[in-house]
Design a protein around this motif. Structure first.
Motif, mmCIF file in Angstrom:
data_model
loop_
_atom_site.group_PDB
_atom_site.id
_atom_site.type_symbol
_atom_site.label_atom_id
_atom_site.label_comp_id
_atom_site.label_asym_id
_atom_site.label_seq_id
_atom_site.Cartn_x
_atom_site.Cartn_y
_atom_site.Cartn_z
ATOM 1 N N LEU A 1 -36.016 23.931 9.990
ATOM 2 C CA LEU A 1 -36.050 22.495 9.701
ATOM 3 C C LEU A 1 -37.476 21.954 9.709
ATOM 4 N N THR B 1 -21.863 23.792 1.044
ATOM 5 C CA THR B 1 -20.734 23.993 1.963
ATOM 6 C C THR B 1 -20.265 22.652 2.525
ATOM 7 N N LEU C 1 -23.320 14.620 8.504
ATOM 8 C CA LEU C 1 -24.600 14.367 9.185
ATOM 9 C C LEU C 1 -25.607 15.408 8.716
ATOM 10 N N GLU D 1 -32.450 15.534 4.030
ATOM 11 C CA GLU D 1 -31.898 14.775 2.906
ATOM 12 C C GLU D 1 -30.795 15.610 2.264
ATOM 13 N N TRP E 1 -31.274 19.348 0.868
ATOM 14 C CA TRP E 1 -32.627 19.726 1.293
ATOM 15 C C TRP E 1 -32.752 21.209 1.644
ATOM 16 N N ARG F 1 -32.736 24.495 -3.598
ATOM 17 C CA ARG F 1 -33.837 25.414 -3.921
ATOM 18 C C ARG F 1 -33.366 26.668 -4.637
ATOM 19 N N PHE G 1 -31.863 29.513 -7.217
ATOM 20 C CA PHE G 1 -32.304 29.874 -8.572
ATOM 21 C C PHE G 1 -31.421 29.183 -9.619
ATOM 22 N N ALA H 1 -21.986 23.396 8.794
ATOM 23 C CA ALA H 1 -22.316 23.897 7.447
ATOM 24 C C ALA H 1 -23.832 23.980 7.312
ATOM 25 N N ASN I 1 -25.697 26.988 7.556
ATOM 26 C CA ASN I 1 -26.074 28.262 6.937
ATOM 27 C C ASN I 1 -27.388 28.833 7.487
#
Ligand SMILES: Cc1cc2nc3c(=O)[nH]c(=O)nc-3n(C[C@H](O)[C@H](O)[C@H](O)COP(=O)(O)OP(=O)(O)OC[C@H]3O[C@@H](n4cnc5c(N)ncnc54)[C@H](O)[C@@H]3O)c2cc1C
Length: 442
Positions: free
Chosen positions: A5, A44, A62, A66, A69, A74, A76, A240, A242
């Motif tokens: 983060l 997700t 929550l 953003e 983000w 990001r 492909f 969610a 990941n």
């Protein structure tokens, strides 16, 4: 130390410019109760929220940063009807009945994504002209032929491209053969995430960006979520997060291996060159071990992925590897100007299968897509929504992936060292294969 983060820049400008504005969101304030709280606003979390909201369930998302983000903004951009392991490995791992259900459901993953895009009018460069998987070695070719045959027997629109036809479809003489799968397609993943968010809000979901969750505890028969000065209580919670998972739940971070993926785009190419490359606008990957994607974006930029540092702090942009590969692949290009580079974290698992957990009664997590998450995470979100709505009794049928116990990797700390070694082996193997390929290119 993996600090996802705080160790990466924002999603790439090229995606942000091609996306609608986000729906208005406010950081969470005060305290309130919802039926379901979702932590993380990637595919997700947003798919979970959308499916719940469409079913009339009160849901709040929550998100620490953003919308979109994380990896979702990001990626492909390939919407793939496959997991990383092939159908034979899936059947071996899950058994004939469950395995077949997974193979079929994953193959329908792009249907789910493109159907959501259509139904909710999501503007995200959606183009379902297929995906090209090229053979970078004789073994790769045999794998592709086997896969193509398997799907042709099931009447799926998958075909082998050979020789001159293959060269024409790719715009390069490098590969002797490839498999074209017309079920897949390409999108702007960041725009897709924002589109899912708009749809979820339209159906009544509440989204709170800039709201990092610090902890989850069971209190008075409910889940209490601590988001700094504010909080939620919820009957059910879906994690969610990941590859961006921190310390929210003991062992969850250690159950996956976060690795960096890298993306690069050029300036728009000249008109006469851009039409020679992937003229039907499929994206191209090949059978090598390390990342290898190439596609043309709608404004004529070339988008490539290449392997780079897998761990550690955000690296400085290094175009050399992608530039060398693109020049070998498309000699007609001459010098290209690379303009943007970015990285994002991919959640790997040891067997390359995604994970669905019930961590405690009413607390669920879905993660570990191994770089194939656009369709799989959208599907996982649909299934997490079913679980959070109480499909627990019929759980085995309610979800594509089985609900499995959490298994933190005991050797998690030494993973970067092991993987760096493995990546070197793959790199050498890929280089040798590519050298042979170029010597035999038509
Ligand atoms: C470079 C790259 C290329 C890829 N290419 C493809 C591709 O072509 N095709 C494909 O199918 N897949 C691809 N993937 C994989 C795909 O992007 C992911 O599998 C998918 O986006 C995962 O979605 P997610 O919602 O589970 O996670 P993410 O999108 O990563 O979302 C997790 C979110 O959780 C938030 N979060 C974390 N901790 C907290 C907290 N404590 N409180 C609140 N929020 C929190 C994060 O900020 C983040 O927004 C790629 C991934 C990368 C990185």
């Amino acid at each position: 130390m993996h600090m996802p983060l705080s160790d990466q820049a924002s999603p790439p400008e090229v995606y942000v410019r091609g996306a609608p504005p986000p729906p208005p969101t406010q950081p969470l304030e005060g305290q309130r109760h919802v039926a379901v709280a979702v932590i993380g606003a990637g595919f997700t979390g947003l798919s979970t929220a959308l499916h719940l909201a469409e079913a009339g369930v009160e849901v709040a998302v929550l998100e620490a940063k953003e919308i979109g983000w994380g990896a979702s903004g990001r990626a492909f951009g390939q919407v793939v009807p496959y997991l990383k392991p092939g159908h034979e490995a899936i059947l071996r791992h899950y058994g004939a009945e469950r395995g077949q259900r997974i193979v079929d459901a994953v193959a329908e993953g792009p249907d789910l994504v493109f159907e959501l895009i259509m139904r909710h009018g999501i503007e995200c460069w959606a183009l379902r002209s297929g995906l090209i998987f090229a053979a970078h070695s004789p073994a790769g070719r045999r794998d592709l032929e086997r896969r193509t045959q398997y799907w042709q027997q099931r009447h799926a629109p998958v075909e082998m491209l050979e020789g001159a036809h293959c060269a024409e479809m790719i715009g390069s003489p490098l590969y002797p053969a490839a498999s074209l799968d017309r079920r897949g397609g390409n999108i702007n993943p960041f725009a897709y995430a924002r589109g899912l968010a708009h749809a979820a809000v339209k159906f009544g979901a509440t989204l709170h960006a800039r709201t990092p969750v610090r902890g989850i505890v069971r209190r008075d028969g409910r889940w209490a979520i601590d988001a700094g000065g504010a909080g939620l209580t919820a009957d059910n919670v879906v994690i969610a997060t990941n590859a961006y998972t921190g310390d929210l739940w003991p062992g969850l971070r250690e159950s996956i291996i976060p690795m960096r993926g890298h993306g690069f785009v050029t300036e728009p190419l000249s008109d006469n060159v851009r039409h020679t490359i992937l003229p039907e606008r499929q994206s191209l990957t090949d059978t090598r071990q390390l990342y290898s994607g190439v596609r043309m974006l709608p404004d004529g930029r070339l988008h490539g992925s290449a392997h780079g540092p897998s761990f550690g702090a955000e690296p400085r942009a290094d175009w050399r590897r992608v530039d060398a590969r693109i020049r070998r692949l498309f000699p007609q290009l001459g010098a290209v100007k690379w303009q943007q580079a970015w990285t994002g974290w991919v959640a790997m698992t040891t067997d390359h299968f995604p994970r669905l957990h019930e961590l405690a009664p009413g607390l669920y997590a879905g993660l570990g897509y191994n770089g194939r998450g656009i369709a799989a995470a959208t599907m996982m979100g649909r299934d997490l929504a079913a679980l959070a709505r109480g499909a627990r009794g019929a759980r085995d049928d309610a979800t594509v992936f089985p609900v499995t116990p959490l298994r933190p990797l005991g050797w998690h700390r030494i993973v970067p060292t092991l993987i760096r070694g493995l990546v070197q082996v793959y790199r050498v193997r890929d280089m040798v294969d590519e050298y042979r390929l170029r010597r035999t290119a038509v």
